[in-house]
Design a protein around this motif. Structure first.
Motif, PDB file in Angstrom:
ATOM      1  N   LEU A 168       0.868  -1.175   0.000  1.00 38.26           N
ATOM      2  CA  LEU A 168       0.000   0.000   0.000  1.00 38.26           C
ATOM      3  C   LEU A 168       0.906   1.226   0.000  1.00 38.26           C
ATOM      4  N   ASN A 184      -7.258 -11.217   2.797  1.00 41.37           N
ATOM      5  CA  ASN A 184      -8.149 -10.183   2.256  1.00 41.37           C
ATOM      6  C   ASN A 184      -7.328  -8.963   1.848  1.00 41.37           C
ATOM      7  N   ARG A 186      -5.832  -5.527   0.528  1.00 44.76           N
ATOM      8  CA  ARG A 186      -6.385  -4.168   0.420  1.00 44.76           C
ATOM      9  C   ARG A 186      -5.767  -3.412  -0.752  1.00 44.76           C
ATOM     10  N   SER A 187      -4.944  -4.100  -1.503  1.00 43.86           N
ATOM     11  CA  SER A 187      -4.290  -3.493  -2.659  1.00 43.86           C
ATOM     12  C   SER A 187      -4.050  -4.588  -3.690  1.00 43.86           C
TER      13      SER A 187
END
Length: 424
Positions: A168, A184, A186-187
């Motif tokens: 990120l 999971n 996020r990027s």
């Protein structure tokens, strides 16, 4: 010894177990690719095309073929008095002796090699990716941002991001968080396993983590540098890059080479891919042969039909035989009236007459469905297939097989024959 601005350390010790029988007796970076190349040719060629003339190649698993291929680095113009290519296997020291146990541990064990060049920067590379990349442009980015660490990153489909280390970043491409294979993500900006370190930063991190078991860049070194407040940036790469770590991705990457306008072009003058190649006699295409959309290696003798396939050097295909959508590695001899569909056949294999490979209905592999899938039939190097047998899909064969190994003359889809003493 003259100091170098940047040296490269190329991690080429991987077993590549997800390539199954293809890596039974060769390291993954030594596996053939695109007919005349081996996987390691790509990062080595990137180095010399980027002006990097000092490369340490760290080997471990089944290094013989890899070492012979690299030699003293002549094909890549890496046969230098000061620098050049050095093969760096694990070695015995007076205090202790151990195998490389992780990517960073392997680099740590070669601190003296790196110190001898007193570099300003160290480039860490993996030996098992297919891509063209100008590392000099990445170094310019590293300098412009006054970075301590730069990670090459590439956007991947969000559904695949959990397979990678993802980063990120803020609006300046500085990395704010790093997640190794998150459930999971996020990027979708994935680490390519290519790093530039400012030398003092990497040296300090490796020494601090020297007792960390299985010390790895993604899991340990990068998080350590992040915790220490080092400036870590993401260099976004937009070209072709493929991790050929599975049989499916390996087959796909080879098949992409024979597209009319290939996404990955091996024929560009300005960025050549170099390889070690023995001088071989010219090809011979017989009067009844038919070839379409295929890569044909030097010294091939073709009397049959080849469609949508990649052939290495010195391959022989007999009269009446048909090869479709397959990879046939160098030195393989295929008899008469053979049908081969969507298969990977490794080097120096001998296939008898009237054989059918990669045919029938698909079934799950009984050996390892996580490796042997994609509808592929896979035959390891130096194998022998007797005349008249039929081999289904998602199959694996390794070794010299005989008629008795094929009940009713067939290896059904999902089946396997691994001869005693052979690795999977």
């Amino acid at each position: 010894m003259m100091s170098k601005e940047m040296i490269a350390m190329l991690l080429a010790g991987g077993q590549g177990s997800r390539l199954g029988v293809l890596t039974s007796d060769v390291a993954k970076p030594a596996v053939a690719f695109g007919g005349k190349y081996r996987i390691i040719d790509f990062p080595l060629s990137n180095c010399i095309n980027s002006g990097i003339d000092t490369v340490g190649v760290l080997t471990q698993y089944q290094p013989l073929q890899l070492n012979a291929h690299i030699g003293i680095g002549i094909p890549w113009d890496l046969d230098r008095t000061n620098g050049g290519v050095s093969v760096l296997p694990p070695y015995e020291r007076s205090d202790n002796s151990e195998w490389y146990t992780g990517t960073a541990n392997a680099i740590y064990q070669n601190l003296r090699y790196m110190e001898s060049y007193n570099p300003e920067y160290v480039l860490i590379l993996s030996g098992d990716h297919i891509y063209k990349m100008d590392y000099e442009a990445m170094l310019d980015f590293h300098k412009a941002n006054n970075a301590d660490v730069t990670i090459a990153a590439i956007p991947v489909p969000m559904e695949e991001a959990s397979r990678f280390g993802v980063v990120l970043t803020d609006e300046n491409k500085q990395i704010t968080e790093f997640e190794e294979k998150p459930e999971n993500p996020r990027s979708n900006l994935a680490s390519m396993g290519i790093y530039i370190f400012s030398w003092p930063v990497m040296r300090d991190a490796l020494i601090a983590l020297k007792d960390q078991s299985n010390c790895d860049f993604g899991k340990h070194v990068i998080p350590y540098c992040h915790e220490k407040g080092q400036r870590i940036f993401a260099y976004e790469f937009s070209g072709y890059w493929k991790d050929v770590g599975t049989l499916g991705s390996y087959w796909e990457a080879n098949m992409e080479l024979i597209d009319l306008i290939p996404e990955f072009n091996l024929y560009e003058e300005f960025w050549k891919i170099y390889t070690s190649q023995t001088i071989i006699e010219p090809q011979f295409i017989g009067p009844e042969a038919r070839i379409s959309k295929a890569i044909i290696g030097a010294g091939d003798v073709i009397a049959g039909e080849v469609t949508g396939s990649v052939l290495g050097a010195g391959v022989e295909i007999g009269e009446g035989s048909v090869v479709r959508d397959s990879i046939i590695m160098s030195g393989t001899v295929i008899g008469k009236n053979v049908t081969i569909e969507k298969s990977i056949i490794a080097e120096d294999t001998v296939i008898g007459d009237n054989v059918k490979i990669g045919v029938g209905e698909e079934a799950e592999s009984k050996l390892n469905p996580g490796i042997y899938g994609y509808g592929l039939a896979v035959i390891g190097s130096d194998s022998v297939i007797p005349s008249g047998v039929t081999i289904g899909k998602n199959t694996a064969i390794r070794g010299v097989t005989e008629d008795d190994d094929y009940p009713m003359g067939e290896l059904e889809s999902g089946g396997y024959i691994i001869k005693a003493g052979e690795q999977l």
